[in-house]
Design a protein around this motif. Structure first.
Motif, PDB file in Angstrom:
ATOM      1  N   ASP A  85     -11.864  10.040  21.434  1.00  0.00           N
ATOM      2  CA  ASP A  85     -13.082   9.587  20.755  1.00  0.00           C
ATOM      3  C   ASP A  85     -12.909   9.523  19.241  1.00  0.00           C
ATOM      4  O   ASP A  85     -13.649   8.818  18.561  1.00  0.00           O
ATOM      5  CB  ASP A  85     -14.259  10.508  21.091  1.00  0.00           C
ATOM      6  CG  ASP A  85     -14.649  10.418  22.565  1.00  0.00           C
ATOM      7  OD1 ASP A  85     -14.437   9.341  23.169  1.00  0.00           O
ATOM      8  OD2 ASP A  85     -15.143  11.416  23.107  1.00  0.00           O
ATOM      9  N   LEU A  86     -11.964  10.284  18.717  1.00  0.00           N
ATOM     10  CA  LEU A  86     -11.715  10.289  17.275  1.00  0.00           C
ATOM     11  C   LEU A  86     -10.520   9.430  16.903  1.00  0.00           C
ATOM     12  O   LEU A  86     -10.166   9.313  15.732  1.00  0.00           O
ATOM     13  CB  LEU A  86     -11.489  11.735  16.796  1.00  0.00           C
ATOM     14  CG  LEU A  86     -12.604  12.730  17.114  1.00  0.00           C
ATOM     15  CD1 LEU A  86     -12.221  14.123  16.645  1.00  0.00           C
ATOM     16  CD2 LEU A  86     -13.912  12.288  16.478  1.00  0.00           C
ATOM     17  N   SER A 110     -16.666  14.067  11.456  1.00  0.00           N
ATOM     18  CA  SER A 110     -17.285  13.517  12.659  1.00  0.00           C
ATOM     19  C   SER A 110     -18.756  13.877  12.709  1.00  0.00           C
ATOM     20  O   SER A 110     -19.214  14.812  12.056  1.00  0.00           O
ATOM     21  CB  SER A 110     -16.593  14.080  13.911  1.00  0.00           C
ATOM     22  OG  SER A 110     -15.215  13.828  13.849  1.00  0.00           O
ATOM     23  N   GLU A 111     -19.466  13.155  13.552  1.00  0.00           N
ATOM     24  CA  GLU A 111     -20.886  13.433  13.763  1.00  0.00           C
ATOM     25  C   GLU A 111     -21.039  14.571  14.768  1.00  0.00           C
ATOM     26  O   GLU A 111     -20.103  14.899  15.508  1.00  0.00           O
ATOM     27  CB  GLU A 111     -21.586  12.184  14.284  1.00  0.00           C
ATOM     28  CG  GLU A 111     -21.560  11.036  13.313  1.00  0.00           C
ATOM     29  CD  GLU A 111     -22.236   9.801  13.883  1.00  0.00           C
ATOM     30  OE1 GLU A 111     -22.811   9.875  14.980  1.00  0.00           O
ATOM     31  OE2 GLU A 111     -22.175   8.769  13.215  1.00  0.00           O
ATOM     32  N   TYR A 162     -16.465  16.583  21.689  1.00  0.00           N
ATOM     33  CA  TYR A 162     -15.389  15.622  21.865  1.00  0.00           C
ATOM     34  C   TYR A 162     -14.264  16.301  22.649  1.00  0.00           C
ATOM     35  O   TYR A 162     -13.853  17.409  22.303  1.00  0.00           O
ATOM     36  CB  TYR A 162     -14.856  15.158  20.507  1.00  0.00           C
ATOM     37  CG  TYR A 162     -15.909  14.556  19.612  1.00  0.00           C
ATOM     38  CD1 TYR A 162     -16.158  13.201  19.645  1.00  0.00           C
ATOM     39  CD2 TYR A 162     -16.659  15.353  18.738  1.00  0.00           C
ATOM     40  CE1 TYR A 162     -17.132  12.636  18.822  1.00  0.00           C
ATOM     41  CE2 TYR A 162     -17.628  14.804  17.924  1.00  0.00           C
ATOM     42  CZ  TYR A 162     -17.851  13.443  17.965  1.00  0.00           C
ATOM     43  OH  TYR A 162     -18.820  12.890  17.162  1.00  0.00           O
ATOM     44  N   SER A 191     -13.910  16.985   7.382  1.00  0.00           N
ATOM     45  CA  SER A 191     -12.642  16.865   8.092  1.00  0.00           C
ATOM     46  C   SER A 191     -12.121  18.271   8.392  1.00  0.00           C
ATOM     47  O   SER A 191     -12.530  19.247   7.765  1.00  0.00           O
ATOM     48  CB  SER A 191     -11.627  16.070   7.263  1.00  0.00           C
ATOM     49  OG  SER A 191     -11.388  16.736   6.047  1.00  0.00           O
TER      50      SER A 191
END
Length: 123
Positions: free
Chosen positions: A82-83, A102-103, A107, A61
């Motif tokens: 997207d998040l 996140s991957e 974004y 994070s």
């Protein structure tokens, strides 16, 4: 008659400005992404985020600190669609935005009208 011509000219000028802003204006080259290592401040002013490319580590994070210097309503919100993260930015104050782990990927983030735009690079 003169007023009508003036109004039409102003309308054409506004349309031309919109077309130039969204489709004709030279795009800024991709800047090097700035890594979030400590306390990264993103300034919101003059129609841009500074920096507009931010790099974070995948699977961790992150916290971004936005400082909105532009009082226009367009700059009021920052969205990371997207998040599924958004935040209302106070004028001349620091607003903390926490991003989930996140991957790997890129974004986008932007204001509610998508005039301010940035990219979050997850590596």
């Amino acid at each position: 008659m003169t007023v009508e011509i003036l109004v039409n000219l102003l309308g054409l000028g506004a349309i031309s400005g919109i077309i130039w802003w969204f489709w004709v204006a030279p795009k800024r080259p991709h800047a090097e992404a700035v890594a979030v290592e400590e306390k990264l401040r993103i300034h919101v002013r003059g129609g841009v985020y500074e920096p507009d490319r931010v790099r974070i580590k995948a699977g961790e994070s992150a916290t971004l600190h936005f400082i909105r210097e532009d009082p226009t309503p367009c700059a009021e919100w920052v969205l990371f669609p997207d998040l599924e993260v958004s935040a209302q930015l106070a004028v001349n104050e620091e607003t903390t935005v926490r991003l989930p782990a996140s991957e790997v990927g890129e974004y986008s983030f932007h204001c509610q009208m998508q005039m301010y735009r940035g990219t979050l690079v997850v590596e």
